[in-house]
Design a protein around this motif. Sequence first.
Motif, PDB file in Angstrom:
ATOM      1  N   SER A  21       0.841  -1.189   0.000  1.00 42.26           N
ATOM      2  CA  SER A  21       0.000   0.000   0.000  1.00 42.26           C
ATOM      3  C   SER A  21       0.879   1.243   0.000  1.00 42.26           C
ATOM      4  O   SER A  21       1.935   1.270   0.631  1.00 42.26           O
ATOM      5  CB  SER A  21      -0.889  -0.020   1.252  1.00 42.26           C
ATOM      6  N   LYS A  22       0.433   2.282  -0.699  1.00 48.23           N
ATOM      7  CA  LYS A  22       1.223   3.521  -0.724  1.00 48.23           C
ATOM      8  C   LYS A  22       1.241   4.193   0.647  1.00 48.23           C
ATOM      9  O   LYS A  22       2.030   5.097   0.888  1.00 48.23           O
ATOM     10  CB  LYS A  22       0.668   4.480  -1.772  1.00 48.23           C
ATOM     11  N   TYR A  23       0.355   3.747   1.528  1.00 50.28           N
ATOM     12  CA  TYR A  23       0.315   4.351   2.866  1.00 50.28           C
ATOM     13  C   TYR A  23       1.336   3.733   3.822  1.00 50.28           C
ATOM     14  O   TYR A  23       1.526   4.221   4.921  1.00 50.28           O
ATOM     15  CB  TYR A  23      -1.093   4.228   3.461  1.00 50.28           C
ATOM     16  N   TRP A  24       1.956   2.632   3.405  1.00 51.34           N
ATOM     17  CA  TRP A  24       2.927   1.984   4.287  1.00 51.34           C
ATOM     18  C   TRP A  24       4.217   2.794   4.371  1.00 51.34           C
ATOM     19  O   TRP A  24       4.644   3.389   3.372  1.00 51.34           O
ATOM     20  CB  TRP A  24       3.266   0.584   3.776  1.00 51.34           C
ATOM     21  N   SER A  25       4.844   2.767   5.547  1.00 51.69           N
ATOM     22  CA  SER A  25       6.156   3.399   5.697  1.00 51.69           C
ATOM     23  C   SER A  25       7.203   2.566   4.966  1.00 51.69           C
ATOM     24  O   SER A  25       6.957   1.415   4.584  1.00 51.69           O
ATOM     25  CB  SER A  25       6.521   3.500   7.174  1.00 51.69           C
ATOM     26  N   GLN A  26       8.391   3.138   4.788  1.00 54.55           N
ATOM     27  CA  GLN A  26       9.499   2.393   4.162  1.00 54.55           C
ATOM     28  C   GLN A  26       9.757   1.096   4.923  1.00 54.55           C
ATOM     29  O   GLN A  26       9.999   0.048   4.335  1.00 54.55           O
ATOM     30  CB  GLN A  26      10.778   3.251   4.154  1.00 54.55           C
ATOM     31  N   THR A  46       7.680  -0.681   6.812  1.00 54.85           N
ATOM     32  CA  THR A  46       6.614  -1.667   6.597  1.00 54.85           C
ATOM     33  C   THR A  46       6.795  -2.375   5.249  1.00 54.85           C
ATOM     34  O   THR A  46       6.553  -3.580   5.121  1.00 54.85           O
ATOM     35  CB  THR A  46       5.233  -0.985   6.646  1.00 54.85           C
TER      36      THR A  46
END
Lengths: 357, 357
Positions: free
Chosen positions: B2-7, B9
Amino acid sequence: MSKYWSQITKSIEPYVCGEQPKDRKYIKINTNENPYPPAPRVLEIIKESANGDLRLYPDPNCGELREVIANYYDLNKNQVFIGNGSDEVLAFSFLAFFNSNDYIIFPEISYSFYPVYAKLYNIDYKLARLDKEFSIEVNDLMSKDGGVVIPNPNAPTGRYMDVDSIKKILDYNLEKVVIIDEAYIDFGGTSVVNLIKNYPNLLVIQTLSKSRSLAGMRVGFALGQEHLIDGLNRIKNSFNSYTIDRIAAAAGAEAIKDEEYFKECVSRVISTREKVAMQLESLGFNVIPSKANFIFVTHPSYTANVLFTKLKGKNVLVRYFNKDRIDNYLRISIGSEEEMDFFIDRIKEVLDEIKNN
Amino acid sequence: MSKYWSQITKSIEPYVCGEQPKDRKYIKINTNENPYPPAPRVLEIIKESANGDLRLYPDPNCGELREVIANYYDLNKNQVFIGNGSDEVLAFSFLAFFNSNDYIIFPEISYSFYPVYAKLYNIDYKLARLDKEFSIEVNDLMSKDGGVVIPNPNAPTGRYMDVDSIKKILDYNLEKVVIIDEAYIDFGGTSVVNLIKNYPNLLVIQTLSKSRSLAGMRVGFALGQEHLIDGLNRIKNSFNSYTIDRIAAAAGAEAIKDEEYFKECVSRVISTREKVAMQLESLGFNVIPSKANFIFVTHPSYTANVLFTKLKGKNVLVRYFNKDRIDNYLRISIGSEEEMDFFIDRIKEVLDEIKNN
């Protein structure tokens, strides 16, 4: 400081939680616990779970508890993540969704664990301003930078932000995760859980510690679209596969199921809160309007720190934060009717003693 | 993704734990659980703890449990840290003592959560070699670099390292923390807890999940000099103030106190282990010498993966790791006498079936 500590251990600034005195003589209204016991079925299921199966690991995915919460909120199971109290859920969320090189934003006065998490994971942050009466400046939360965290109602102020304001923030920050920390939402606010279907960037975090009377069992949860829950699971499964023990999972499910008991406890806390607020106002206190199970108060003529100490001397434990802007306020958790009557009597005595000195 | 994940994650590789099937029809010897129930007093205290006090937060410092463990090991209370299973204690320890720019070292075959923690916290690592029969090359652990982690006995091999070898490693790495993960030490090994007074760099980690039959309650602990325990507390208090619920803390204390019951369960597991090892050897298996509550076995003529699948078809769940060097081994937890008899009967059937095919 030890030479064996990592750089991170040396640089962090750990959170300090409210006192948990062991002598038990206090009227303990300092850590926002519920004055009423957990629902009867919660205690029963705990007794039933005290059996040989405790030799076995729990369900790492808390399947049953997730299902119960999903049903309650009309979500699906894969939109629910369970953690060891909302603190663990928050800690995982900071790591799952925020990067160390983007600034995240949260209110300048809010849950004092947020800057601690940010420091732990080396995440930069900016603070959104609050006005004189602690309302959050919504425009400050329009950042498009690293993400947003808002406690609603806010702690330790009790101030509530309406759904439309949160919608604005969600719309503006569509590319970044917005965490709404609803630890206290059940005491009079409206959850934004219904917005989850429309907002891929919304993560709602709640806890069973307050409105469900289960602070002693450590169960919190996050609600959001599946891709966000997946992100949390990736972090959790890189940290500890089983954070919820068998008994906590069973107790949590029963706590959610007994809606009637829950509503009754919450409505009693709310009516006590309103009564105490009026009583304190009549003693000259300024009481910030609260939708939480605590109130945040200041007095024009008496110093909060002195009141805190004198109340403690009279076996009443409230919370005092020695921090900029709020160092003349007390946070008072709402106990039972009887506890709050005792509190009001003691505070009257304290005010009299100071006056006559 | 997901684009919402941190690097972080996006880049981590979460741990996958052994199956926890819910249908319960299996002889479950795949996650090293104890076949015997927790001590009777453990179940009693849980029932007694099912009361209104669960509305209150637990003791954040687990004072009573720390005291019981300190007494048991002749340490002082401030040399004990409690966590939510030894996994949480390990996760905190990696963050508390290891830096991302130094290489830590652990055995190339060991608990598969170690590389996951390292990845989560961006800590580089090197692997110490094992010889053909999985003994650890002690010289490889003389690093003076970022720290050392050794499971003793090792998992999933069951291989035990003697106290003198560990002393050598501690002496060589005096400036860096050496973690001895003793999750399985009670099944025949000697703990290095007595070395704590002499080694400021030694952290011993244990759990109540195995020898104390409490996998379902999530209690682990670390033992070490006070400055190391302080470091762990700094990390914990930057993450979650209360990781152990009231019932887990109470249950854990009772589990430690009942020494007689503990010794009996452990000695039964050990004698079953020795019997099963002999039985498997007589069926042609090579059994790695084990001081744990599991054995690690391979057969010159039968493929481990096939045996795993066929056993599962016969309601016996063991653990198979599809990993370099150990992909022809099975890890078999030691169940009760009856379970292991059932297991031996089924494995005989499986070998016969394959032979006749």
